[in-house]
Structures are given as C-alpha cells and as structure tokens.
Design a protein around this motif. Sequence first.
Motif, PDB file in Angstrom:
ATOM      1  N   ARG A  14       9.379 -30.994 -18.477  1.00 15.53           N
ATOM      2  CA  ARG A  14       8.693 -31.359 -19.706  1.00 15.53           C
ATOM      3  C   ARG A  14       7.295 -30.749 -19.671  1.00 15.53           C
ATOM      4  O   ARG A  14       6.382 -31.268 -19.042  1.00 15.53           O
ATOM      5  N   LEU A  16       5.593 -29.652 -22.701  1.00 20.86           N
ATOM      6  CA  LEU A  16       4.893 -30.145 -23.885  1.00 20.86           C
ATOM      7  C   LEU A  16       5.558 -31.398 -24.422  1.00 20.86           C
ATOM      8  O   LEU A  16       6.774 -31.585 -24.281  1.00 20.86           O
ATOM      9  N   GLU A  17       4.772 -32.239 -25.085  1.00 24.49           N
ATOM     10  CA  GLU A  17       5.282 -33.456 -25.707  1.00 24.49           C
ATOM     11  C   GLU A  17       4.865 -33.498 -27.177  1.00 24.49           C
ATOM     12  O   GLU A  17       3.823 -32.941 -27.550  1.00 24.49           O
ATOM     13  N   HIS A  19       3.185 -34.327 -30.634  1.00 21.17           N
ATOM     14  CA  HIS A  19       1.831 -34.824 -30.892  1.00 21.17           C
ATOM     15  C   HIS A  19       1.601 -35.130 -32.369  1.00 21.17           C
ATOM     16  O   HIS A  19       0.967 -36.114 -32.710  1.00 21.17           O
ATOM     17  N   GLN A 314      11.936 -25.444 -21.138  1.00 22.30           N
ATOM     18  CA  GLN A 314      11.954 -26.525 -22.111  1.00 22.30           C
ATOM     19  C   GLN A 314      12.353 -25.969 -23.463  1.00 22.30           C
ATOM     20  O   GLN A 314      11.973 -24.855 -23.837  1.00 22.30           O
ATOM     21  N   GLN A 334      -2.211 -26.915 -26.791  1.00 24.65           N
ATOM     22  CA  GLN A 334      -1.274 -27.340 -27.822  1.00 24.65           C
ATOM     23  C   GLN A 334      -0.525 -26.133 -28.375  1.00 24.65           C
ATOM     24  O   GLN A 334      -1.005 -24.994 -28.303  1.00 24.65           O
ATOM     25  N   TRP A 347       2.804 -29.791 -30.576  1.00 26.20           N
ATOM     26  CA  TRP A 347       3.081 -30.388 -29.271  1.00 26.20           C
ATOM     27  C   TRP A 347       1.850 -30.216 -28.391  1.00 26.20           C
ATOM     28  O   TRP A 347       1.112 -29.240 -28.528  1.00 26.20           O
ATOM     29  N   SER A 348       1.652 -31.156 -27.497  1.00 29.42           N
ATOM     30  CA  SER A 348       0.516 -31.110 -26.575  1.00 29.42           C
ATOM     31  C   SER A 348       1.003 -31.076 -25.140  1.00 29.42           C
ATOM     32  O   SER A 348       2.138 -31.480 -24.834  1.00 29.42           O
ATOM     33  N   LYS A 349       0.113 -30.618 -24.259  1.00 31.74           N
ATOM     34  CA  LYS A 349       0.416 -30.549 -22.837  1.00 31.74           C
ATOM     35  C   LYS A 349       0.861 -31.902 -22.311  1.00 31.74           C
ATOM     36  O   LYS A 349       0.236 -32.926 -22.563  1.00 31.74           O
ATOM     37  N   SER A 350       1.943 -31.899 -21.580  1.00 31.92           N
ATOM     38  CA  SER A 350       2.455 -33.110 -20.968  1.00 31.92           C
ATOM     39  C   SER A 350       1.707 -33.405 -19.681  1.00 31.92           C
ATOM     40  O   SER A 350       1.558 -32.536 -18.820  1.00 31.92           O
ATOM     41  N   ARG A 352       2.780 -35.205 -17.470  1.00 36.64           N
ATOM     42  CA  ARG A 352       3.811 -35.276 -16.416  1.00 36.64           C
ATOM     43  C   ARG A 352       4.409 -33.914 -16.087  1.00 36.64           C
ATOM     44  O   ARG A 352       5.172 -33.778 -15.164  1.00 36.64           O
ATOM     45  N   GLY A 353       4.075 -32.889 -16.932  1.00 33.36           N
ATOM     46  CA  GLY A 353       4.660 -31.580 -16.712  1.00 33.36           C
ATOM     47  C   GLY A 353       4.112 -30.933 -15.461  1.00 33.36           C
ATOM     48  O   GLY A 353       2.961 -31.109 -15.069  1.00 33.36           O
TER      49      GLY A 353
END
Length: 358
Positions: A14, A16-17, A19, A314, A334, A347-350, A352-353
């Motif tokens: 993961r 990016l997540e 946003h 991803q 992003q 999307w933004s930086k994860s 957890r990535g």
Amino acid sequence: MSGLSWKKIGRFDRILEPHFEGQLSDYVTDLDWSPDGKILAASSAAGEIVCWQEKDTLITLQASTGKSIDCLSFSSSGEFLAAGGQDGRVRVWRDCQLIATLENAPAWVDRLAWSPTGNYLAFSLGRYVQVWDANSSSVVTTLNFETSSVLSLAWHPSGEYLAIGGYQGVKTWNRADWDEDPHVLDIPSASLAIAWSRDGNYLASGNLDRTVDVFKWGYPYPWKMQGFPGKVRQLAWSNRATANGAPLLAVASGENIIAWEKQTSDDKGWDGWMLEVHSDAVSAIAFQPGTLLLASAAEDGKVCLWPQAEQAKQVLEGATSGFSSLAWHPQGQQLAAGGQNGELLVWSKSLRGRGFGG
C-alpha cells in the motif's frame, strides 16, 4: 525493440491511500498542481475549470460552457493559471481572479505551456504558436511551424528554447532571438508528443509511425526505438538519474508501457522492458518527483504504481469508465487522477507503505 524484456505485477504494497474525491460533469481533460502544491486545478470536456485546496471543496473558476477546456497549466511562479480549449480563448487567472482573455477564434487551443523560468506562456493556434508575456500582457512572438498544425510543444528546462512538434519533425526556437531560423530535428512521419529530460540533455519525440526518437543535446544522431503497437502519444522522463547518470524514459503506446534505460556508452543505445498490467489504452504516465516511481492511468479503470519502473506494487481504482489523466504533487506526497465520467481523485502517501518512491 532490441533488448526488450517483461516486468509483470508483483506483491501489492500500500503506497498510496484515498484522500479526496470530487466530481466534474464530464471527462477530465487535464490536471496541474501549483508549484507549491497547495492547489490542484482540473478541467473538463464540458468546459469546467475547478481548483481544489487541502481540506476544501472544489472552487469553480469556470462553470460548464459546453465547449471543452483541453489544457491548463500554472506558471512556474505559481502566480498565474492559464487554460485553453475548443472556443479558441486562452484565459489567465491570478489568485482565482480572471485577468486576461486572449481571443483566438476559430483556432482550437489544445496545447499550452509556461516557461519554467519566467511568465511566458506558449500556446498553439493551428500551424502557429504564440508566446504571451504575462508581465506586460502582450504577445512576444508568433512562430510558424509551417508544415502542419502544432501537435506538441515543450520548453527546455532552462527556459532558453521552445520545441514544437508536428509533421516531419521538431523545430526548436531560441528565446534570445525568436526571428532566427529554428533548429530542425527531422522525423519521417509526425511528432505527436515531445518531452525534455529535467537536466535538459535529452529530447524525446513520440511519433505517428510507432517510433520514438531520442535526441541528445550536441549529439548528431538520434536513437530510434521502434516496434510499438500504435502511435506514441505519452512520454515521461524520471527527474532522478539511474546509476549510469541518465534518467529513465517511459513510453506508452496502446495498452503497453515500455521503460527505457540508457547504457553507459552512447553507442550502445538504450535497453527497454515492458510493464504489463493494463488491458486498455494508457491515457497518462508520470514519474513521482525525485524518484523512479512511475504512475500510469488507463482506460481500463486502473492507476498502477511501478517502483523503479519495474513491477507494479499497487493498483488504484475509482473511475468506472476509465481514467483520462494524472498528475503528481510537486513534492510527490500526493497523486491526482481524472476519470472519463468526471471523477477527480487524490491519493496521499500511506504511512504504512514501505519503499515509497522507488
């Protein structure tokens, strides 16, 4: 394509997540971030122009007109936003206030770009390109490409040169003397897309005849990549170099993406490898600033992230009828993408990535 190998999809990390999600009324035609990364501008085939700021909803600069806006761009200073499209007008905003409308009907303005070092805006008008100075609100020059309509244009990173592509080649004008004859790079068919590497050493041309030409500054002969499945409209340079000192070049043709790496010696040319995930035409590709992480958006409804431009790690979704555009935040934190049904996604930086950036 000699030296071509295959890179398939790997383990998903993961990177990016989700946003932000917004909606325009039609196909998202273009996206651009302001240089400070505080504003994302988007345009649509319905003529809309909107801006998104962190934690805010969309601000409308222009409502639907029924005529598409096809290109938009922030100036390098971030002071100005310009947009052009089907109605032949080039509109310029400062601080969300419209300050200039350049009337060019019946020309269709589908290419524009600000100089990376000044407030000079170049935009296409059929066979011509005009350069407009935002500081004086005046046209500096009108360049005649002559052999065809202008199909692509790009400023050199130094701002000293403007390259224009079309039928039978790329012509490069020197800003120090616009009246001087341009330097001509011959191409047998037509140049559909051109891109300078960030260091200014290389100019790539994606061509109608399913080839790519790469010209090195001061080197007499181009390298030619061929065998692509269709015409080449998408090019992207990494702004980070590989171990051999040259950046990577990504090329999209149809549903295929090919990454190219220059060999240490000029006479050995470039080696390429295929990135295989997409099942429909790739609409946009871009490297994350400062890294070798490649993003690709396609009409199959997927945005793929390829660290080192190798294996996909991803796949992002959210545009049911496919993606049309994408743009990285200037600091790479992003990624924005536009959809064919008007979806606008960020999307933004994860946190957890792992291995973000590639």
